[in-house]
Every structure is written in structure tokens, then in C-alpha cells.
Design an enzyme around this catalytic site. Structure first.
Site, PDB file in Angstrom:
ATOM      1  N   SER A   1     120.999 -28.087  -1.702  1.00  0.00           N
ATOM      2  CA  SER A   1     121.856 -29.237  -2.123  1.00  0.00           C
ATOM      3  C   SER A   1     121.170 -30.151  -3.346  1.00  0.00           C
ATOM      4  O   SER A   1     121.494 -31.023  -4.772  1.00  0.00           O
ATOM      5  CB  SER A   1     122.418 -30.007  -1.034  1.00  0.00           C
ATOM      6  OG  SER A   1     121.479 -30.555  -0.449  1.00  0.00           O
TER       7      SER A   1
ATOM      8  N   THR B   1     121.497 -24.743   3.963  1.00  0.00           N
ATOM      9  CA  THR B   1     120.667 -23.546   4.416  1.00  0.00           C
ATOM     10  C   THR B   1     121.779 -22.770   5.504  1.00  0.00           C
ATOM     11  O   THR B   1     121.401 -21.237   5.909  1.00  0.00           O
ATOM     12  CB  THR B   1     120.352 -24.806   5.633  1.00  0.00           C
ATOM     13  OG1 THR B   1     119.435 -25.342   5.244  1.00  0.00           O
ATOM     14  CG2 THR B   1     119.668 -23.910   6.499  1.00  0.00           C
TER      15      THR B   1
ATOM     16  N   LYS C   1     121.744 -38.706   7.223  1.00  0.00           N
ATOM     17  CA  LYS C   1     121.016 -37.484   7.948  1.00  0.00           C
ATOM     18  C   LYS C   1     119.796 -38.556   8.166  1.00  0.00           C
ATOM     19  O   LYS C   1     118.964 -38.854   7.382  1.00  0.00           O
ATOM     20  CB  LYS C   1     120.706 -36.795   6.714  1.00  0.00           C
ATOM     21  CG  LYS C   1     120.055 -35.420   8.128  1.00  0.00           C
ATOM     22  CD  LYS C   1     119.442 -34.419   6.204  1.00  0.00           C
ATOM     23  CE  LYS C   1     119.050 -33.153   7.229  1.00  0.00           C
ATOM     24  NZ  LYS C   1     118.197 -32.141   5.995  1.00  0.00           N
TER      25      LYS C   1
ATOM     26  N   TYR D   1     113.104 -19.964   4.839  1.00  0.00           N
ATOM     27  CA  TYR D   1     113.812 -19.079   4.747  1.00  0.00           C
ATOM     28  C   TYR D   1     114.361 -19.333   3.090  1.00  0.00           C
ATOM     29  O   TYR D   1     113.720 -20.811   2.849  1.00  0.00           O
ATOM     30  CB  TYR D   1     115.490 -19.963   5.329  1.00  0.00           C
ATOM     31  CG  TYR D   1     115.703 -20.943   5.296  1.00  0.00           C
ATOM     32  CD1 TYR D   1     116.246 -21.586   4.489  1.00  0.00           C
ATOM     33  CD2 TYR D   1     115.144 -22.224   6.374  1.00  0.00           C
ATOM     34  CE1 TYR D   1     117.053 -23.074   4.763  1.00  0.00           C
ATOM     35  CE2 TYR D   1     115.569 -23.297   6.272  1.00  0.00           C
ATOM     36  CZ  TYR D   1     116.022 -23.692   5.561  1.00  0.00           C
ATOM     37  OH  TYR D   1     116.762 -25.165   5.565  1.00  0.00           O
TER      38      TYR D   1
ATOM     39  N   ASP E   1     120.336 -31.700   2.614  1.00  0.00           N
ATOM     40  CA  ASP E   1     119.794 -33.069   2.580  1.00  0.00           C
ATOM     41  C   ASP E   1     120.185 -33.660   1.731  1.00  0.00           C
ATOM     42  O   ASP E   1     120.503 -34.715   1.631  1.00  0.00           O
ATOM     43  CB  ASP E   1     118.757 -32.136   1.469  1.00  0.00           C
ATOM     44  CG  ASP E   1     117.376 -31.705   2.135  1.00  0.00           C
ATOM     45  OD1 ASP E   1     117.553 -31.143   3.457  1.00  0.00           O
ATOM     46  OD2 ASP E   1     116.476 -30.683   1.781  1.00  0.00           O
TER      47      ASP E   1
END
Length: 393
Positions: A112, A65, A216, A79, A144
Site C-alpha cells: 500500500s 499482504t 491501524k 514475505y 500499512d
């Protein structure tokens, strides 16, 4: 035997030609030999940096990102990851000359999740080669699977120098992006040297985490990375880098025990095995386990309920797989908690979550087929029990 003057004159060009051919064959042999040995070409530290008082930091970019191009300036979720080159992004960072002399290596440029375990094998060796020349390394990736990429690096990078993994939750070109600040602070942290001997650490949203323990926790929020129970290592407040605790392996700094057993130069990429994660739920079938075995998995991590429990059908499938030589690691789906015990063919995953346990099991199985050896690595690699009564001695 004697030769006439004419004969000797004829021999001179013949001998010269033979010597030339011999030299050329030696050169070809050298090229052939070196071509068969894979090498990593890390850009040398620029001459201008060598006389600078600032630390030399290399940013190794993989995309994600952070390097994403948004559909428009307010498209936080729409995106294309891995679009911009890191060289261009670093050029846009203001005041970087206050914190480090920065070089860039573009390893790749995608999300990723698009990288294979074999790619991580290459990435780890790029990091180690860079650390032979540079004071610290920043690895940029998508968030991720950042915790898995980071933990792979933590387990395999042989240098004690700082390695900081970072990324962003919003692409570079939207309003309110976190990408430039994360990149800037990651460079600052790597250049500070404060995480020397820490292994790989993760830095996002000003917070510093040990990659073994971080996860995460949210799909969209910028404060997504958390370390359950144990908490962050520290944080960055503008010019201040505050470290309040160290990862367990830092306690072994300066000793042979600091290094993990997983030196990738000792194995080939093809040695990295298939390992799956089987998630438990109410009356879950054993299909996932049987499917992994059919795919050739050498190991399977179970993300169990509570203290690692799995359904009766999963348990039966696990028993069948153990009979075929598959090694299992028990973890919990709850997000935190230490697993104990184990059994025949089953290793307790300590405090690792399922995705971290999978990375460790992949590497463990690549280096050994011995159950007890692998079990010992799960108990001892990256862990350290503290007994206050023995600290003075």
C-alpha cells in the site's frame, strides 16, 4: 457547365476516392479525440451472472499482504507483498457461490505504501466506474496505509453503493492466515447492500469500521484496526452481518448533501498538492515544517501533544509558513480527541487523526484556495452533530 460521357466516367473513381479519404479522416479524428480522453475499461458483468439471483461484486485488487508470497508456510513477517493475482485467489475461495457472483479487476500489485496520491485518484475513478455496473465493490490493499486509501475513496467516490476495503495481516500462503476469511467476508458484506450510503467502510478480522475514524493500532496483530472512542460499526458472525451504528454521512442518505465536494472528474491529477505531517515532541525543532515549505507544501498537518500543542520552535516555524500562504490543520498525537478553535491560517482537525486530516487537506486544497471554505469542509464533511431535542422535527 456540361461534361461528356467519358469525362463523367473519369470523375466517378475520383469522387469515390475523395469520399473514402473524407470518411477515413473522420475516423482518424474520432480515434484522436477519444484517445485524448482517459477512460477506464471495467469488465462487463458476465452474461451468466445476469440471470443469477446473487449480487454482482467486483474485487479491485492493489496487492498488499493479502496477495503476498511468504518465504515459507510459517513466515508471518518474511514475505513479498503483492505477488499473487487476485483472480487466482478468488478461485480458491470456497463457497463463494453462496454469497455473490464475483468479478476481478487487477488495478496493481504491490504494498500500500508504494501507491502515490495520483494513483489513488485513478483508483477512485475505477471504483466509481465499476459501481455503474456492479452492486458493490471490494478494494484489497496493504494494511500499512489502508486507512488513508480508504478515506481517500470515502471522500471521492460518488456512488452510494457499498465500497468495502480489506486486506490481511498474514500472507495468503502461511498457516493461520487471515487473508481468505477477510476476502470472503468483505465480498459478503459488499454484496449484502447493508452499507449502502455508508461511504467506504473497512472490514478486517470480522469487524466493520468507518474509514474516517478507524486506525491501524498494532504492527503485527490481526485485530490491529480499531476505532478509538466511538467503536466499530458492527461485525460479521458467519452468515450474520450485524450493523449497530452508521457513520455520520449515512444520516444524509438520499440528499445532495450526502455527496462530498470532491468529485475528481472536476480536477486534474496535477491539482493534488503536497501536504506534510509534522510530529511534535519535547523541544521539537521547526525543521520539519521549514522542510515541507521548501518542498512546496501548500498545507501541513501538525500532530500535537495533548489537545494539539506544539513546541515554541515549531510554533515559530508555523507562523513563518502561514505568512507564505501555507494552511495548517491541528490534530493530536494521542490517537483520539476532538480539536477545537484554530486561528489565522490554522484549522482545527475535529476528531481526525493526522493521517486522515492530511488526506482531507490534500483534497480540500485541490478544490479550493479559500481558507474559510476549507475550514468549513473540515467542520462539515463526514460529520453530523446529533441533537435529540430536534429529531422529531
Amino acid at each position: 457547365m456540361s461534361y461528356s460521357r467519358a469525362s463523367r466516367k473519369m470523375m466517378i473513381p475520383i469522387l469515390a476516392l475523395l469520399l473514402l479519404l473524407n470518411g477515413m479522416s473522420g475516423a482518424f479524428a474520432a480515434v484522436s479525440s477519444s484517445a485524448s480522453i482517459p477512460s477506464v475499461k471495467i469488465p462487463p458483468v458476465p452474461f451468466a451472472f445476469k440471470s443469477s439471483p446473487l449480487p454482482n461484486v467486483m474485487v479491485i485488487a492493489t496487492g498488499g499482504t493479502m496477495a503476498g508470497k511468504a518465504a515459507d508456510q510459517t513466515s508471518f513477517q518474511n514475505y513479498k507483498a503483492g505477488t499473487y493475482l487476485m483472480e487466482d485467489l478468488v478461485k480458491q475461495l470456497p463457497d463463494k457461490n453462496k454469497i455473490a457472483d464475483v468479478s476481478v479487476y487487477q488495478f496493481g500489485n504491490k504494498g500500500s505504501g508504494g501507491y502515490t496520491i495520483a494513483d489513488l485518484y485513478d483508483l477512485s475513478q475505477v471504483v466509481d466506474e465499476a459501481l455503474k455496473l456492479y452492486d458493490g465493490v471490494v478494494v484489497t490493499t496493504g494494511t500499512d496505509t489502508m486507512e488513508e486509501i480508504g478515506y481517500f475513496l470515502d471522500l471521492t467516490v460518488q456512488s452510494e453503493k457499498p465500497v468495502v476495503i480489506t486486506g490481511a495481516m498474514r500472507p495468503w500462503d502461511v498457516i493461520g492466515t487471515d487473508a481468505p476469511a477477510n476476502l470472503y467476508n468483505a465480498i459478503k458484506l459488499a454484496g449484502s447492500g447493508k452499507t449502502t450510503w455508508f461511504g467506504t467502510v473497512l472490514m478486517l478480522n470480522d469487524m466493520i469500521h468507518a474509514v474516517r475514524d478507524v486506525t491501524k493500532s498494532n504492527a503485527h496483530r490481526m485485530d490491529t484496526f480499531e476505532t478509538p472512542i466511538m467503536g466499530a460499526l458492527g461485525y460479521i458472525d458467519e452468515s450474520e452481518i450485524r450493523i449497530y451504528r452508521a457513520p455520520a454521512r449515512a444520516l444524509k442518505a438520499g440528499t445532495e448533501n450526502w455527496k462530498t465536494p470532491f468529485d475528481l472528474k472536476k480536477i486534474a491529477k496535477k491539482s493534488l498538492p503536497i501536504v506534510g505531517i509534522a510530529y511534535n515532541g519535547q523541544e521539537m525543532s521547526g525543521g520539519a515544517i521549514r522542510g515541507f515549505v521548501a518542498d512546496g507544501a501548500k498545507g501541513i498537518v501538525t500532530a500535537g501533544t495533548g489537545a494539539g500543542g506544539i513546541s515554541s520552535q515549531m510554533s515559530e516555524a508555523r507562523k513563518e509558513a502561514i505568512g507564505k500562504g501555507v494552511i495548517f490543520v491541528t490534530t493530536t498525537r494521542t490517537g483520539s480527541g476532538t480539536m477545537y478553535g484554530g486561528g489565522e491560517g490554522i484549522i482545527a482537525g475535529d476528531s481526525l487523526n493526522a493521517q486522515h486530516a492530511r488526506i482531507l487537506l490534500i483534497l480540500a486544497l485541490a478544490f479550493s484556495n479559500d481558507f474559510n471554505t476549507i475550514k468549513g469542509w473540515f467542520e462539515g464533511v463526514g460529520t453530523q452533530e446529533i441533537d435529540g431535542s430536534k429529531l422529531a422535527s
